[in-house]
Design a protein around this motif. Structure first.
Motif, short mmCIF file in Angstrom:
data_model
loop_
_atom_site.label_atom_id
_atom_site.label_comp_id
_atom_site.label_asym_id
_atom_site.label_seq_id
_atom_site.Cartn_x
_atom_site.Cartn_y
_atom_site.Cartn_z
N GLY A 161 0.71 -1.20 -0.10
CA GLY A 161 0.10 0.05 -0.10
C GLY A 161 0.72 1.40 0.03
N HIS A 238 -7.15 6.11 -6.29
CA HIS A 238 -7.67 6.42 -4.93
C HIS A 238 -6.93 7.34 -4.07
CE1 HIS A 238 -4.90 3.17 -4.69
NE2 HIS A 238 -4.54 3.47 -3.62
N PRO A 352 -3.45 -3.81 -0.45
CA PRO A 352 -4.62 -2.57 -0.33
C PRO A 352 -4.87 -1.73 -1.83
CG PRO A 352 -2.74 -2.35 1.28
CD PRO A 352 -2.28 -3.74 0.31
N GLN A 355 -7.97 -3.84 -2.89
CA GLN A 355 -9.03 -3.46 -1.99
C GLN A 355 -9.60 -2.12 -2.08
OE1 GLN A 355 -7.06 -4.00 1.99
NE2 GLN A 355 -6.91 -6.29 1.82
N TYR A 356 -8.66 -0.84 -2.36
CA TYR A 356 -9.14 0.22 -2.75
C TYR A 356 -9.94 0.12 -3.88
CZ TYR A 356 -6.67 3.37 0.17
OH TYR A 356 -6.32 4.12 1.08
N ILE A 393 -11.48 -4.98 6.83
CA ILE A 393 -10.60 -3.87 6.36
C ILE A 393 -10.97 -2.72 7.33
CG2 ILE A 393 -10.50 -2.56 4.58
CD1 ILE A 393 -10.99 -4.75 2.52
N SER A 397 -7.28 -3.07 8.79
CA SER A 397 -6.31 -2.65 7.93
C SER A 397 -5.31 -1.43 8.52
CB SER A 397 -7.13 -1.86 6.76
OG SER A 397 -5.92 -1.29 5.68
N GLN A 399 -3.91 0.55 6.70
CA GLN A 399 -4.02 2.03 6.02
C GLN A 399 -5.24 2.84 6.49
OE1 GLN A 399 -2.05 2.45 2.96
NE2 GLN A 399 -0.95 0.82 3.94
N LEU A 402 -7.64 3.68 3.78
CA LEU A 402 -8.40 2.60 3.34
C LEU A 402 -9.81 2.12 4.51
CD1 LEU A 402 -8.87 0.29 1.24
CD2 LEU A 402 -7.06 -0.88 2.61
#
Length: 634
Positions: A161, A238, A352, A355-356, A393, A397, A399, A402
């Motif tokens: 990420g 993102h 990540p 996932q975004y 998440i 997560s 992040q 995120l």
């Protein structure tokens, strides 16, 4: 045609052998223009090209493969270029299958973009000669390209990420530049092949599409596969707010458009996605594929990975690549329900960036819904799996951005359903989650939904009053799993939310429209009474322990301190910020460190106690006012 074949069969091997020796000699003398003249001169070309089938593979092994290396390219670039041109020429005359196997092996082992490009140009010629024949061989050739791209080295942070600052510099990274150069080279490779296949797709079209192993379907899978890893790791919309036209966008747009042209209907794969993700099909151990998937290449994960399909639809919707002539007959609800399968696939990936993309994909589809999603949609198990992946998440997560986006999408996802659907999702999550902060947030969300319903005229919906309300309220506020012995610090976030919810309904619903006051006796029994005792016990225990530490009467391995530190380590580990074993015994800490931990714990308990006393006071006041207003209920 037959005369030409007979002429080829009786060609003079001696002349062919002499031509091979001549080419080698010219290369030794560095007479590269002389080699080119052998096949470009009007006088020499026709005679020499007729001899190539006899010496093509020898020319390949003795000349091309020996000189198409990084070392030659660096020290003798003219020799490299000459052999590159020779390879592309002999690809027109060499035995198809034999040369194809050689090129596949070389592509997978290519050490640089220059070597990769040379063999790729030859493969382009071979596949043009191949035409519609032997689609399995075409598929293997394309797979060698995918394999090479996946094996290219990339910066570690792409998988871990990256933030906006890193995103601005991604395309300046040497390894990323090399990857994009490979993708651009593949783009040049596929152009003429794509055009040939599109010409074959001219009307009349078949009524029912052939999903078997043919050239069109193989290339469709190839284009979509290339949208997955590693290209998907470079999706940075993102984090870059002022995103300009990047090489990543150009490559993604080109692949998406090619795949869409080959599919015809860009939504065609959605029905197949539902088949793969919703219904479990039997596995045929002898073939290693799912039942009936041998008749449909789009059902096989190895040929068409679901995460790559998800990235294709991410490009269509989030990247605005949906063509203007796309069919308009698909209902937004159908698109939403089907895309959720793909979003869930992306959310369960480790990286990540993927996932975004899953979050952005769902966010976009939610924005297209004009009506509430009916409760009946929750019969699809994918909604449960999606929420589980999303909550993981949001809760854990590492992040921050995120987690924030995930929380926003979770809220929008829940609000997209009708009232009963919202209720069922919240109830299921509150009954299964283990993350206190997230559970407190969801409890507050339900409180806000009830508040909104109370402000509207007319009777309250069933899910915001009576038995259903009371069941949900108990889930939101009764959070002492071990009664008086519960660890209050572990559950402090959710307890604070619970007490605020009680204060709100005690003030807001004096007429008991929701049924709050009917549930209060059980709440007092399950939460308020044991919480009051637990607060007194915990406060006295921590203060006494602090005094012992101050006097130096506490052993360094005190059980309470060890538990507190272990809990801290577990929280850090769950957030993904630590790689150690959270269950292992932590090293001894000093006196001052202990006092700092205890001071923080006592402050948290004092905050919780203040909320508890205020909530109890408000409930008591509201109870008296209700008795005065309704003496018969006293």
């Amino acid at each position: 045609m037959l005369e030409q074949e007979m002429e080829m069969d009786v060609g003079d091997p001696v002349k062919a052998s002499n031509l091979l020796r001549l080419i080698k000699q010219l290369l030794l003398e560095k007479a590269y223009d002389g080699v080119r003249m052998l096949f470009q001169s009007a006088q020499e070309s026709e005679r020499n090209t007729q001899l190539l089938p006899h010496i093509a593979m020898e020319l390949y092994h003795d000349v091309c493969s020996e000189n198409l290396t990084d070392e030659v390219n660096s020290q003798e670039p003219e020799l490299f270029d000459c052999c590159d041109e020779l390879l592309k020429l002999l690809a027109k005359y060499a035995p198809l299958q034999e040369l194809m196997l050689e090129l596949m092996e070389r592509l997978e082992e290519s050490s640089s973009i220059n070597v990769f490009g040379a063999y790729l140009r030859a493969l382009q010629v071979v596949l043009q000669r191949q035409g519609r024949d032997k689609p399995q061989a075409v598929e293997w050739s394309l797979q060698s390209i995918v394999t090479r791209l996946k094996e290219l080295p990339l910066p570690q942070y792409l998988s871990e990420g990256y933030d906006e600052a890193q995103a601005r510099l991604i395309e300046q990274n040497e390894q990323v530049e090399d990857l994009l150069a490979h993708y651009i080279t593949v783009g040049l490779f596929r152009q003429p092949l794509r055009d040939e296949i599109l010409q074959d797709l001219q009307p009349p079209f078949q009524t029912f599409r052939d999903c078997g192993l043919n050239r069109r379907n193989i290339f469709t899978c190839f284009f979509i596969q290339l949208l997955g890893r590693p290209l998907a790791l470079l999706e940075m919309s993102h984090v870059k707010k002022d995103l300009t036209r990047t090489y990543v966008q150009q490559v993604t747009k080109s692949l998406t458009q090619d795949a869409t042209q080959f599919l015809g209907d860009p939504f065609y794969l959605l029905n197949l996605v539902e088949q793969r993700a919703r219904w479990q099909r039997k596995l045929d151990p002898s073939k290693g594929v799912y039942e009936m998937s041998c008749r449909n290449v789009f059902l096989i994960e190895e040929k068409l990975p679901l995460h790559a399909v998800a990235m294709y639809y991410h490009s269509l919707f989030v990247g605005n690549q949906l063509p203007p002539n796309a069919p308009r007959i698909y209902a937004p609800l159908f698109l939403f329900e089907t895309i959720v399968y793909l979003a869930e696939v992306l959310l369960r990936q480790q990286e990540p960036p993927l996932q975004y993309c899953g979050l952005r994909l769902v966010e976009h589809l939610l924005s297209t819904l004009q009506d509430s999603v009916p409760t009946s949609s929750l019969q699809l198990d994918v909604h449960k799996r999606f929420c589980e992946a999303l909550c993981k998440i949001v809760g854990y997560s590492p992040q921050v951005s995120l987690r924030q986006l995930g929380l926003h999408v979770l809220r929008q996802f829940i609000l997209a359903f009708d009232d009963h659907g919202k209720y069922l999702i919240l109830k299921n999550l509150l009954g299964t989650l283990q993350h206190d902060g997230l559970m407190g947030y969801l409890g507050g969300m339900y409180k806000d939904l009830v508040n909104k319903a109370l402000e509207e005229s007319g009777p309250l919906p069933e899910v915001f009053s009576g038995k259903l309300f009371q069941e949900m309220l108990l889930l939101c506020v009764c959070v002492l799993p071990h009664d008086v012995k519960s660890d209050l610090l572990l559950h402090s976030d959710r307890l604070c939310h619970a007490l605020n919810i009680l204060r709100y309904f005690a003030v807001r619903d004096k007429k008991d429209v929701t049924g709050f006051w009917q549930a209060l006796p059980e709440i007092e029994k399950e939460l308020l009474d044991p919480l009051g005792k637990a607060l007194n016990f915990s406060m006295a225990h921590y203060k006494a322990y602090k005094e012992r530490v101050e006097k130096g009467q506490s052993a360094s391995d005190d059980e309470l301190m060890q538990r507190q530190l272990n809990m801290l380590a577990v929280n850090i580990s769950n957030s993904g910020m630590a790689g150690g074993d959270a269950d292992s015994k932590l090293p001894d800490i000093g006196r001052q460190e202990k006092l700092d931990v205890l001071a923080s714990s006592i402050t948290s308990l004092e905050t919780l106690q203040s909320l508890y006393l205020r909530a109890s006071e408000i409930i008591e006041q509201s109870t008296r006012l209700r008795r005065i207003a309704n003496p018969s209920n006293a």
